[in-house]
Write a protein that holds these residues in place. Structure first.
Motif, PDB file in Angstrom:
ATOM      1  N   HIS A 266      32.716  42.080  43.384  1.00 48.94           N
ATOM      2  CA  HIS A 266      32.875  40.742  42.912  1.00 48.94           C
ATOM      3  C   HIS A 266      34.366  39.984  43.024  1.00 48.94           C
ATOM      4  O   HIS A 266      35.327  41.009  43.037  1.00 48.94           O
ATOM      5  CB  HIS A 266      32.690  40.840  41.180  1.00 48.94           C
ATOM      6  CG  HIS A 266      31.322  41.162  41.032  1.00 48.94           C
ATOM      7  ND1 HIS A 266      30.271  40.066  40.927  1.00 48.94           N
ATOM      8  CD2 HIS A 266      30.509  42.299  40.950  1.00 48.94           C
ATOM      9  CE1 HIS A 266      29.056  40.629  40.632  1.00 48.94           C
ATOM     10  NE2 HIS A 266      29.350  41.835  40.866  1.00 48.94           N
ATOM     11  N   THR A 269      36.571  34.124  41.684  1.00 45.31           N
ATOM     12  CA  THR A 269      36.156  32.756  42.214  1.00 45.31           C
ATOM     13  C   THR A 269      34.770  32.327  42.444  1.00 45.31           C
ATOM     14  O   THR A 269      34.425  31.434  42.905  1.00 45.31           O
ATOM     15  CB  THR A 269      37.033  32.423  43.480  1.00 45.31           C
ATOM     16  OG1 THR A 269      36.845  33.299  44.547  1.00 45.31           O
ATOM     17  CG2 THR A 269      38.698  32.210  43.183  1.00 45.31           C
ATOM     18  N   PHE A 270      33.950  33.461  42.485  1.00 43.29           N
ATOM     19  CA  PHE A 270      32.735  33.649  42.768  1.00 43.29           C
ATOM     20  C   PHE A 270      31.750  34.372  41.699  1.00 43.29           C
ATOM     21  O   PHE A 270      32.148  35.250  41.344  1.00 43.29           O
ATOM     22  CB  PHE A 270      32.242  34.101  43.960  1.00 43.29           C
ATOM     23  CG  PHE A 270      31.188  33.804  44.848  1.00 43.29           C
ATOM     24  CD1 PHE A 270      30.984  32.583  45.314  1.00 43.29           C
ATOM     25  CD2 PHE A 270      30.091  34.777  45.065  1.00 43.29           C
ATOM     26  CE1 PHE A 270      29.653  31.997  45.862  1.00 43.29           C
ATOM     27  CE2 PHE A 270      29.008  34.230  45.654  1.00 43.29           C
ATOM     28  CZ  PHE A 270      28.727  32.717  46.090  1.00 43.29           C
ATOM     29  N   ASP A 271      30.550  33.687  41.256  1.00 40.82           N
ATOM     30  CA  ASP A 271      30.064  34.183  40.115  1.00 40.82           C
ATOM     31  C   ASP A 271      29.037  35.198  40.666  1.00 40.82           C
ATOM     32  O   ASP A 271      29.006  36.459  40.205  1.00 40.82           O
ATOM     33  CB  ASP A 271      29.087  33.038  39.559  1.00 40.82           C
ATOM     34  CG  ASP A 271      29.811  32.262  38.545  1.00 40.82           C
ATOM     35  OD1 ASP A 271      30.922  32.586  38.551  1.00 40.82           O
ATOM     36  OD2 ASP A 271      29.371  30.983  38.831  1.00 40.82           O
ATOM     37  N   ALA A 272      28.465  35.089  41.947  1.00 39.69           N
ATOM     38  CA  ALA A 272      27.391  36.038  42.239  1.00 39.69           C
ATOM     39  C   ALA A 272      28.097  37.160  43.132  1.00 39.69           C
ATOM     40  O   ALA A 272      29.429  36.899  43.420  1.00 39.69           O
ATOM     41  CB  ALA A 272      26.388  35.607  43.321  1.00 39.69           C
ATOM     42  N   ARG A 309      29.186  30.671  51.198  1.00 43.56           N
ATOM     43  CA  ARG A 309      29.015  29.472  50.504  1.00 43.56           C
ATOM     44  C   ARG A 309      29.226  28.231  51.449  1.00 43.56           C
ATOM     45  O   ARG A 309      30.111  28.318  52.354  1.00 43.56           O
ATOM     46  CB  ARG A 309      30.123  29.242  49.260  1.00 43.56           C
ATOM     47  CG  ARG A 309      31.481  29.560  49.538  1.00 43.56           C
ATOM     48  CD  ARG A 309      32.323  29.681  48.526  1.00 43.56           C
ATOM     49  NE  ARG A 309      33.781  29.940  48.625  1.00 43.56           N
ATOM     50  CZ  ARG A 309      34.566  30.504  47.895  1.00 43.56           C
ATOM     51  NH1 ARG A 309      34.145  30.599  46.656  1.00 43.56           N
ATOM     52  NH2 ARG A 309      35.936  30.817  48.364  1.00 43.56           N
TER      53      ARG A 309
END
Length: 967
Positions: A266, A269-272, A309
């Motif tokens: 993780h 800057t990224f949730d997933a 992304r």
């Protein structure tokens, strides 16, 4: 008596032995020790201490009860030996801590808070001449909590089921040493087992040879004690079998095999999860703690899933952990400099592989998951060249990467990316390109140079350059009969992907910059509705759009005169299409095209804004644009040439500067009868039954409206309409107006000034009346005026200056007249320059011929040279036929004159004439039209500049081409 003695010792032990041990151990350990209970087994010589508490070393006695003790054991067993006491030696066979709780703090220098307790020297607490030794230390059913000093987070808890460690030196033997090291630890659902042998050398150093077995140890709890990959958070379960060997001064290594399951990475800057791996296998060649080096023989990622992304400047969230950090303060700089001064670990991976991986575009609808495979060799910071190859694809869609990875200064990847068979619609929706929802078909291919450098510089982490191509591109609205764009082939030269800096350091969506774009056989269908053009975004329901246009279509289809033949079959579906959600382009990635060129193609424009439907069907001949921006559909310059099946050839040129857009529209040989529907849309009370026209119009578009200046030339027009309405509009009979406006060739030239704030019929009638008034003035010359120059010269003679004065007087008397200047390369100039160049081959006579010249005797070379000098001065310079023949032979043998020199001479003459008119006679530069000099066209006549005075000479085809070249 013996029984009474034993009972007495048992009763007195807590009151006598306990305080004695507390005092002695506190001084030896340097920390306060409290013993709750003491029991003694004299036969076995076993002393059992109950509820033992050891405070942290250096802690004040007043705070000892408030702070968590370093060691708190329910029982401590001391197994003594009776026989060594006879030799004044206190030997403890075993020290066992049972049900203990041990607090360990890691210090900044790499040590622990228990180092002082482990390195204790018990000799000062023994009588003189006595020695002390411990054979082994055991720990059972205990809890060890490890944390960093000053860290308030949850500590790492190790549940020790059984641990045994021998501190006595073993004698050398021919047989294998018996294992004397055993550790069995539980770590939050995982387990660590250590079995091996230890030995203590004479200098007190320790030799270890042990086997470590790790099973399901949580990586997230060990991340504080492992090197962190930037700001990433790693989770998962670790298993493996390792061989640890330690020999002071020689080696301190760890080797074996590791396996991790369900690993996730993780980033902030990224949730997933930025990276998810089903299983990681690592063949550990060596971890050298002395040289601080990690060497992996092989690293394999099974079932890896990488998140991507739709952000072209940072498509891989995994790289966000290595982003450039802001500048540190002075204190942070000092800490960073001290950390940089300390030795750093190095690592290398001989073979890296990620077979059967997946790349998932997060946020794409529908979800996009592509199989992938990655292979690398010789990875590591010390490697100068690390090959890296990757494969990505599904079905016929394949992308391959062949390059290198470098970790010498930051992390960089560079190489060549090739792709073929990519679904353009899928790619456009995944990365939110402009008009992505409209893309229906297209197969893309790419040949790119990729440079990935996350955190290495302050620039974009991904730099891409190269070529892109899309075959069979097709974009269409929900109703393809209203809006559609297609191309046989779209070729793009990608210049880079650059982020657009926003206010206060924010970053807007990335922009794709293309240096050049070539569109082959484009197809464009545009529709104008009563309230404007139908272009993206289509905010209205397409079913409502269709219903709004149906009444107009029904009325127009009943009319006999219709342009339905030019409407494609897709424009009339049997039933309205199903509604679809409106497209929003706020989050779309802008596209910037430096230069756009079209080859062939077709443009169809349908006008449903009026009761009578009209259409344009233009076959594109050539198109060019600069600084095109999407989705705003803006361009700084634009030139389009095409041929309509009914209106003939047309040219459109446009430019934009500031808030004003300037459009220039020109056409040649347009049938006037085909313009009748457009005149009716403008509500003009007349039309044409025959004749042709050519026109040039300049249109300026501003926020407050538009204005236009057009010049129209009509050839043999046949006007039809209501005679009374025409007479009222013109103020005179139509036949009289036409007769007055006709020139010697039977043409009619009009200049129109239009604007958004006036009535079009009124402005046209006013222009006609003004043209009739001007036509009744002095007539214009019916042929061009020739301004002659001397061969090889651009100087104006007396006669030429007189002719320019006449032209200036004519322009002053006719404010509506303009002059067009043109010139060609003359053969007289070519002959003159060739003769003057041949003079260098004729040398001055010397010797006897020079003496004869003194007496008036001239040779042939002298005669020719003197004649050429007279011609250069503007005099005739005549020669006899024999000398002229010799001169022609010399000219023929000399090198030819450079055509560019002749073209430059012709241009200089035209420029001299234009400057004479402007500087001496005060003619406005806007009334002078200069045509381009063609280097291929040559004139047999004398060198001249032709000046044509007309109402508007820009209507000539040559002038129109010159204007297009200027655009």
């Amino acid at each position: 008596m013996l029984l009474a003695l034993l009972v007495g010792l048992r009763i007195a032990a807590p009151f006598v032995v306990g305080p004695f041990l507390e005092e002695r151990l506190s001084r030896a350990l340097g920390a306060r020790v409290q013993v709750g209970d003491v029991s003694f087994a004299p036969i076995d010589a076993v002393v059992t201490l109950g509820n033992v508490r050891v405070d942290r070393p250096g802690a004040p006695a007043s705070d000892g009860d408030e702070l968590e003790p370093a060691i708190h054991a329910a029982r401590v067993r001391l197994d003594l030996q009776w026989l060594p006491l006879l030799h004044r030696a206190l030997v403890v066979r075993e020290v066992a801590l049972e049900s203990a709780r041990i607090e360990v703090e890691r210090t900044a220098d790499g040590g622990t808070s228990l180092d002082r307790l482990l390195n204790v020297d018990a000799a000062p607490e023994l009588p003189p001449g006595w020695s002390f030794a411990i054979d082994r230390v055991m720990l059972r059913d205990s809890l060890v909590r490890v944390r960093d000093t000053g860290d308030d987070g949850a500590p790492l808890e190790l549940g020790v089921r059984d641990a045994e460690f021998s501190t006595m030196r073993r004698r050398a033997s021919a047989f294998k040493r018996a294992p004397n090291l055993h550790v069995d630890v539980l770590v939050e659902g995982g387990r660590i087992r250590i079995d091996g042998t230890t030995d203590v050398l004479d200098d007190g150093s320790l030799v270890v040879d042990a086997l470590l077995r790790v099973k399901d140890v949580p990586l997230e709890r060990l991340r504080e004690y492992l090197p962190e990959p930037g700001g990433a958070l790693v989770a998962g379960r670790l298993s493996g079998q390792l061989h640890y060997q330690r020999e002071p001064g020689r080696r301190d290594t760890l080797s074996g095999r590791l396996r991790a399951r369900r690993v996730t990475v993780h980033v902030p800057t990224f949730d997933a999860p930025a990276l998810a791996i089903r299983r990681v296998e690592a063949e550990l060649d060596k971890i050298d703690f002395r040289r601080q080096r990690v060497v992996l023989e092989a690293l394999t990622l099974h079932g890896a899933r990488l998140a991507v992304r739709p952000d072209l400047t940072a498509p891989v969230p995994l790289f966000d952990a290595t982003a450039v950090q802001p500048a540190a303060t002075d204190g942070k700089r000092r800490a960073a400099s001290s950390a940089a001064a300390s030795p750093r670990w190095t690592w290398s991976v001989a073979r890296f592989a990620a077979p059967y991986a997946r790349v998932e575009v997060v946020g794409a609808e529908p979800a996009i998951v592509l199989p992938a495979s990655v292979v690398g060799e010789n990875l590591g910071p010390a490697a100068y060249w690390s090959p890296l190859r990757a494969w990505l694809g599904r079905g016929d869609q394949i992308a391959t990467f062949d390059g290198t990875a470098r970790l010498t200064r930051g992390f960089t990847i560079d190489g060549r990316l090739t792709a073929d068979g990519i679904d353009a619609a899928l790619f456009a929706r995944a990365f939110k390109l402009p008009f992505a929802e409209l893309v229906q078909a297209g197969v893309a291919s790419a040949d790119l140079t990729v440079d990935v450098a996350p955190g290495a510089t302050d620039g974009p982490p991904v730099a891409v350059r190269g070529k892109l191509a899309v075959d069979g591109l097709w974009l269409a609205a929900p109703d393809p009969g209203l809006f559609a764009i297609g191309a046989s082939t779209l070729e793009l030269q990608l210049d880079g992907v650059r982020p657009a800096a926003g206010p206060r350091g924010t970053v807007r969506p990335a922009a794709l910059h293309f240096r050049r774009a070539t569109v082959r056989r484009p197809y464009v269908l545009l529709t104008r509705a009563p309230d404007g053009w139908l272009v993206p975004p289509f905010a209205e329901d397409p079913a409502l759009l269709w219903a709004r246009l149906m009444p107009v279509r029904a009325e127009s289809e009943s009319a006999p005169e219709t342009d339905a033949a030019v409407v494609p079959a897709a424009a009339a579906p049997a039933e309205p299409p199903a509604p679809s959600p409106a497209q929003t382009l706020d989050a779309a990635t802008p596209i910037v095209l430096g230069e756009l060129t079209t080859i062939g193609g077709r443009v169809i424009v349908l006008d449903f804004a009026h009761e009578r439907r009209t259409a344009l069907d233009v076959d594109l001949l050539e198109g060019w644009a600069r600084d095109v921006r999407l989705p705003g559909l803006g361009a700084s310059q634009l030139v389009v040439q095409g041929r309509d099946r009914r209106l003939g050839r047309m040219t459109v040129a446009a430019s934009r500067s500031g808030g004003t857009s300037e459009i220039e529209l020109s056409a040649q040989d347009v049938p006037l009868a085909a313009l009748t529907p457009y005149l009716q849309q403008a509500e003009l009370p007349y039309g044409f039954a025959g004749g042709t026209a050519r026109f040039l119009a300049r249109i300026w578009l501003r926020q407050d409206g538009w204005s236009a200046d057009a010049t129209v030339a009509l050839q043999r027009p046949e006007i039809v309409g209501d005679e009374d309405a025409l007479r009222r509009a013109l103020g005179m009979p139509v036949r009289d107006a036409i007769a007055t406006l006709r020139d010697s060739d039977g043409d009619i030239t009009l200049r129109l000034t239009l604007g958004s704030r006036g009535d079009v019929p009124t402005m046209v009638a006013s222009a006609l009346r003004s043209a009739v008034t001007r036509a009744r003035l002095a007539p214009l010359p019916d042929r061009p005026i020739e301004i002659r120059f001397a061969p090889g010269s651009d100087e104006l003679g007396v006669r030429a200056k007189q002719e320019l004065g006449e032209i200036a007087y004519l322009l002053a008397s006719r404010s509506d007249a303009v002059v067009e200047l043109s010139s060609t390369v003359s053969e007289h100039d070519r002959r003159f320059l060739a003769e003057q160049a041949a003079a260098q081959y004729l040398e001055e006579p010397e010797g006897f011929m020079g003496v004869l010249r003194v007496f008036g005797v001239r040779d042939q070379d002298t005669r020719i040279r003197e004649a050429l000098a007279e011609r250069r001065a503007g005099r005739p310079g005549r020669l006899s036929p024999e000398d002229e023949a010799v001169l022609r032979e010399i000219v023929a043998a000399a090198p030819p004159i450079d055509p560019h020199r002749l073209t430059a001479l012709a241009r200089a003459r035209v420029a001299k004439v234009a400057r004479e008119l402007v500087d001496r006679h005060g003619v406005e530069p806007s009334r002078i039209m200069v045509n381009e000099v063609s280097p291929t066209a040559a004139s047999a006549g004398p060198p001249t500049v032709r000046a044509s005075v007309e109402l508007d000479t820009t209507l000539e085809a040559s002038a129109t081409r010159a204007e297009v070249r200027r655009w």
